[in-house]
Design a protein around this motif. Structure first.
Motif, PDB file in Angstrom:
ATOM      1  N   ASP A 263       0.826  -1.206   0.000  1.00  0.00           N
ATOM      2  CA  ASP A 263       0.000   0.000   0.000  1.00  0.00           C
ATOM      3  C   ASP A 263       0.863   1.260   0.000  1.00  0.00           C
ATOM      4  O   ASP A 263       0.531   2.249  -0.667  1.00  0.00           O
ATOM      5  CB  ASP A 263      -0.941   0.010   1.208  1.00  0.00           C
ATOM      6  CG  ASP A 263      -2.012  -1.070   1.111  1.00  0.00           C
ATOM      7  OD1 ASP A 263      -2.623  -1.387   2.153  1.00  0.00           O
ATOM      8  OD2 ASP A 263      -2.214  -1.593  -0.004  1.00  0.00           O
ATOM      9  N   TYR A 264       1.965   1.232   0.752  1.00  0.00           N
ATOM     10  CA  TYR A 264       2.875   2.373   0.742  1.00  0.00           C
ATOM     11  C   TYR A 264       3.438   2.587  -0.657  1.00  0.00           C
ATOM     12  O   TYR A 264       3.452   3.715  -1.168  1.00  0.00           O
ATOM     13  CB  TYR A 264       4.022   2.166   1.728  1.00  0.00           C
ATOM     14  CG  TYR A 264       5.198   3.098   1.497  1.00  0.00           C
ATOM     15  CD1 TYR A 264       6.387   2.650   0.949  1.00  0.00           C
ATOM     16  CD2 TYR A 264       5.082   4.463   1.764  1.00  0.00           C
ATOM     17  CE1 TYR A 264       7.449   3.515   0.700  1.00  0.00           C
ATOM     18  CE2 TYR A 264       6.137   5.335   1.519  1.00  0.00           C
ATOM     19  CZ  TYR A 264       7.313   4.851   0.985  1.00  0.00           C
ATOM     20  OH  TYR A 264       8.341   5.713   0.721  1.00  0.00           O
ATOM     21  N   TYR A 265       3.878   1.516  -1.288  1.00  0.00           N
ATOM     22  CA  TYR A 265       4.442   1.626  -2.628  1.00  0.00           C
ATOM     23  C   TYR A 265       3.412   2.218  -3.592  1.00  0.00           C
ATOM     24  O   TYR A 265       3.738   3.098  -4.402  1.00  0.00           O
ATOM     25  CB  TYR A 265       4.897   0.265  -3.124  1.00  0.00           C
ATOM     26  CG  TYR A 265       5.458   0.286  -4.527  1.00  0.00           C
ATOM     27  CD1 TYR A 265       6.754   0.730  -4.775  1.00  0.00           C
ATOM     28  CD2 TYR A 265       4.687  -0.114  -5.612  1.00  0.00           C
ATOM     29  CE1 TYR A 265       7.272   0.768  -6.053  1.00  0.00           C
ATOM     30  CE2 TYR A 265       5.196  -0.073  -6.903  1.00  0.00           C
ATOM     31  CZ  TYR A 265       6.483   0.361  -7.115  1.00  0.00           C
ATOM     32  OH  TYR A 265       6.991   0.414  -8.393  1.00  0.00           O
ATOM     33  N   ASN A 266       2.174   1.763  -3.510  1.00  0.00           N
ATOM     34  CA  ASN A 266       1.126   2.277  -4.394  1.00  0.00           C
ATOM     35  C   ASN A 266       0.868   3.764  -4.144  1.00  0.00           C
ATOM     36  O   ASN A 266       0.590   4.517  -5.085  1.00  0.00           O
ATOM     37  CB  ASN A 266      -0.161   1.478  -4.209  1.00  0.00           C
ATOM     38  CG  ASN A 266      -0.048   0.071  -4.778  1.00  0.00           C
ATOM     39  OD1 ASN A 266       0.781  -0.187  -5.665  1.00  0.00           O
ATOM     40  ND2 ASN A 266      -0.852  -0.851  -4.277  1.00  0.00           N
ATOM     41  N   ARG A 267       0.957   4.177  -2.889  1.00  0.00           N
ATOM     42  CA  ARG A 267       0.794   5.603  -2.597  1.00  0.00           C
ATOM     43  C   ARG A 267       1.954   6.414  -3.179  1.00  0.00           C
ATOM     44  O   ARG A 267       1.762   7.535  -3.660  1.00  0.00           O
ATOM     45  CB  ARG A 267       0.683   5.822  -1.079  1.00  0.00           C
ATOM     46  CG  ARG A 267      -0.691   5.477  -0.517  1.00  0.00           C
ATOM     47  CD  ARG A 267      -0.843   5.928   0.922  1.00  0.00           C
ATOM     48  NE  ARG A 267      -0.096   5.093   1.834  1.00  0.00           N
ATOM     49  CZ  ARG A 267      -0.563   3.966   2.391  1.00  0.00           C
ATOM     50  NH1 ARG A 267      -1.801   3.557   2.110  1.00  0.00           N
ATOM     51  NH2 ARG A 267       0.180   3.268   3.219  1.00  0.00           N
TER      52      ARG A 267
END
Length: 560
Positions: free
Chosen positions: A83-87
């Protein structure tokens, strides 16, 4: 009366003991042990995961929390990093790849976090976040912070210096190194604007935070005499700045973050936290850092709780992670070749992230686990290949020449090399001897036989092996390529690709014809570093260089 005389004698004895201790500096050192550090680190990791539930692209509640969690080994669900990477991807796309038009440390900070979770900073939503760091002038605009974090970011994943076609001055690693060195103040330390605009140690004063960060960036380059000299001067300056309680002050205020930067610097340099230079009244910087720790609440910025305690918690956390990794014999905080591959950023299950090797490896090849945690040697502190030598020694793949000396610059024999490679691949030594000059009772006979049976080594003639012969760099490249292929690393390189790969080096024509494809393979796979301008193929390879080659090969093969 008799009792009073005994009490006076006892009091006098205690006074004498304390006086001797003060004279000879033998006061006990209250250095935090591994169990204490681990407990505080795990507790802070739990706090961080609870507090920073959705890390953003931000210096608080973002990259530092991700860095600490990823490097701590704390059990975090894959979805957290995914999720961090996608953000990050959404953020980068929204700003069209421009994180900031002035502060290039933004690119460095995000790169460090992405490297920690095994993600690729060169392709984030179609943008290469390393490219801006190829612009020398814009990177150093911020002062010394720019080159410091550019080096840390680039070295975190051993990334090649990006080409920035829009830059007025194309950067190189050496340019950033030299820029940092040029900003050293007269007292040996560094400050944010020191060395520029007439600032001096007298007018501005060295800062422990900046000095610590400068040393973190320079840690990998201790083989350069000037870097080594500057490092020793900076360490002396830091020692002088250390407070009587083991801590440090910045801008006149004792705080946890200053401790963190010094602690991390010592870890990156391979210097023990209880090194005599950094023990004051029996207290180390780690001891002082732990005085800011609050169970279940992270870290305070100052003892009275003023300032940004969330920033303090995130920095205090990764400071403990750095210490914990050093105590466990792992790669340092910013040497991330051991970071997990980016399964968590793809949402897919990747069998190669388990550390058991690539899917197409030879079935007999096995990962070697750590059996000697914390193993190190007195003659490798600060060495550029320190992480590799320690990682292999901790797994009993390579030994020192003595219990305390590694002898990194010694050469290596064919027998020694065969033994190390067989151990690195986890191959079971087998009996059997094909060579007349290999005594079947010698310690290396089963390893030479095994390396020969698996096609890693060949004889120097039909029936001789020359076990005591010294190995050259090009011979090592050939043997490591064979080992890498057993480990599942395969590359199809035609003659033109081999030529292009080697032609960048000034002495590529001196590589033997039989070694060219192997040498190109090792450079292309990252087993050999492309930082230097020459290959020196016929030079005898050093023990430290062999350790680095095997470490990089095992890392690429997911066997570390």
């Amino acid at each position: 009366m008799k009792r009073e005389q005994q009490m006076r004698r006892t009091s006098l004895l205690i006074t004498l003991i304390l006086a001797v201790a003060m004279i000879f500096g033998s006061l006990p050192v209250f250095a935090a042990d591994a169990q204490t550090v681990q407990a505080a680190m795990n507790d802070t990791a739990a706090y961080m995961y609870k507090t920073v539930k959705e890390p953003q692209v931000s210096s608080i509640g973002g990259e530092w929390a991700v860095l600490g969690l990823a490097r701590s080994g704390y059990d975090v669900p894959d979805t957290y990093y995914k999720d961090y990477y996608n953000r990050v991807v959404d953020y980068v796309k929204a700003c069209k790849g421009v994180l900031h038009d002035k502060k290039y440390t933004e690119y460095s900070r995000v790169t460090v976090a992405l490297s920690a979770i095994g993600a690729d900073p060169t392709n984030v939503g179609g943008y290469n976040l390393l490219t801006p760091l190829g612009d020398f002038d814009k990177t150093i605009w911020q002062g010394i912070n720019g080159p410091i974090w550019a080096l840390i970011a680039l070295d975190s994943g051993n990334y090649p210096m990006p080409e920035n076609k829009a830059a007025a001055t194309q950067a190189t690693r050496q340019m950033y190194i030299d820029e940092i060195l040029s900003r050293q103040l007269s007292d040996g330390g560094f400050s944010l604007f020191g060395g520029a605009d007439g600032a001096t140690a007298e007018s501005e004063g060295s800062d422990p935070d900046i000095t610590g960060m400068a040393l973190q960036a320079l840690a990998k380059y201790q083989d350069q005499p000037k870097v080594k000299e500057v490092t020793q001067e900076a360490l002396k300056c830091l020692s002088a700045m250390q407070r009587s309680d083991g801590g440090f002050s910045s801008w006149g205020t004792a705080n946890s973050e200053s401790c963190v930067q010094v602690v991390v610097a010592l870890c990156e340099l391979g210097i023990a936290q209880d090194d005599s230079r950094f023990v004051k009244n029996g207290h180390t910087a780690v001891d002082n850092l732990l005085t800011f720790y609050q169970k279940g609440k992270g870290f305070l910025h100052t003892a009275d709780g003023s300032g940004s305690n969330q920033m303090a918690a995130e920095q205090g956390f990764y400071g403990l992670v750095a210490v914990g990794r050093a105590q466990q014999g792992k790669n340092s905080l910013y040497r991330m070749s051991d970071a997990s591959s980016p399964a968590s950023t793809t949402g897919e299950t990747n069998a190669e992230t388990t550390g058991q090797g690539l899917a197409n490896k030879q079935a007999d090849v096995k990962k070697q686990n750590v059996t000697l945690p914390g193993k190190t040697f007195s003659d490798i502190a600060g060495h550029k290949n320190q992480s590799a030598m320690e990682a292999l020694s901790a797994r009993a793949i390579i030994n020192g020449k003595t219990d305390d000396k590694f002898m990194p610059n010694d050469t290596m024999t064919r027998a020694e090399f065969s033994t190390i490679v067989v151990k690195a691949l986890g191959l079971e030594p087998k009996s059997g001897n094909n060579f007349s000059d290999v005594d079947s009772t010698s310690w290396y006979a089963p390893y030479v036989g095994t390396a020969y049976q698996y096609g890693i080594v060949k004889g120097t003639s039909e029936d001789t092996f020359s076990p005591s012969g010294t190995i050259t760099k090009q011979e090592a490249a050939v043997m490591v390529e064979r080992a890498a292929k057993l480990a599942g690393i395969s590359k199809n390189m035609d003659a033109a690709t081999v030529q292009d790969t080697l032609a960048q080096f000034t002495d590529y024509v001196t590589v033997a014809e039989w070694a060219k494809s192997s040498m190109a393979f090792c450079y292309d796979a990252g087993i050999l570093s492309q930082e230097k301008m020459d290959i020196l193929p016929k030079n005898a390879i050093k023990r430290c260089e062999v350790a680095e080659m095997l470490f990089q090969m095992l890392t690429a093969a997911k066997l570390m």
